[in-house]
Write a protein that holds these residues in place. Sequence first.
Motif, mmCIF file in Angstrom:
data_model
loop_
_atom_site.group_PDB
_atom_site.id
_atom_site.type_symbol
_atom_site.label_atom_id
_atom_site.label_comp_id
_atom_site.label_asym_id
_atom_site.label_seq_id
_atom_site.Cartn_x
_atom_site.Cartn_y
_atom_site.Cartn_z
ATOM 1 N N ASP A 99 17.771 31.728 -13.430
ATOM 2 C CA ASP A 99 18.219 30.417 -13.892
ATOM 3 C C ASP A 99 18.013 29.407 -12.769
ATOM 4 O O ASP A 99 17.927 29.768 -11.595
ATOM 5 C CB ASP A 99 19.701 30.456 -14.281
ATOM 6 C CG ASP A 99 19.935 31.303 -15.528
ATOM 7 O OD1 ASP A 99 19.011 31.389 -16.371
ATOM 8 O OD2 ASP A 99 21.029 31.885 -15.639
ATOM 9 N N ALA A 100 17.957 28.149 -13.121
ATOM 10 C CA ALA A 100 17.702 27.099 -12.139
ATOM 11 C C ALA A 100 18.732 27.076 -11.017
ATOM 12 O O ALA A 100 18.413 26.731 -9.881
ATOM 13 C CB ALA A 100 17.657 25.738 -12.833
ATOM 14 N N ASP A 101 19.969 27.456 -11.309
ATOM 15 C CA ASP A 101 21.002 27.414 -10.275
ATOM 16 C C ASP A 101 21.194 28.751 -9.555
ATOM 17 O O ASP A 101 22.054 28.863 -8.686
ATOM 18 C CB ASP A 101 22.326 26.912 -10.851
ATOM 19 C CG ASP A 101 22.831 27.779 -11.996
ATOM 20 O OD1 ASP A 101 22.062 28.607 -12.524
ATOM 21 O OD2 ASP A 101 24.007 27.613 -12.378
ATOM 22 N N ASP A 102 20.415 29.771 -9.881
ATOM 23 C CA ASP A 102 20.479 31.048 -9.160
ATOM 24 C C ASP A 102 19.903 30.876 -7.762
ATOM 25 O O ASP A 102 18.792 30.363 -7.602
ATOM 26 C CB ASP A 102 19.687 32.139 -9.885
ATOM 27 C CG ASP A 102 20.379 32.669 -11.122
ATOM 28 O OD1 ASP A 102 21.593 32.423 -11.272
ATOM 29 O OD2 ASP A 102 19.704 33.325 -11.938
#
Length: 142
Positions: free
Chosen positions: A105-108
């Motif tokens: 995910d983009a925030d991982d």
Amino acid sequence: MTAAQAISAPTPDPVLREDRVDYTPTAHSVVLSRHRAARLVLQWGHPSLAGDAALLVSELATNALLHGAIRGRLFRVHLSLTAHVLRIAVSDPRGERLPSIRRPDADDPYGRGLLIVAQLASDWGVEPRTVGKTVFAELAVR
């Protein structure tokens, strides 16, 4: 093997330069291996590949540290240069933990290493060893 098969079988490029170093599984070893790779590739006459080689070593060595380390066992960084390919191979003792490309995910904060390897390298893969595995990436030499 027939005579026709013998003639058409590709022969591997001879290795022109090679370096192999075993490292302790620590974060500092990733830094050392990255700097060594960049310096060697520059010395071997391929300054345009030095940055990509350093990044590939960093990603593969980090994966070996995070996913392939066993207490008391080293990981190995092996660079080899032929007329056509710079091969970066990192071996670790955990053969049962095979790498795969993730779609984080983009925030991982983690999980993009093999995406980077797949984008930079002209080829990459995994080879089993008697103990452990080797993950390699190749850069085409121009």
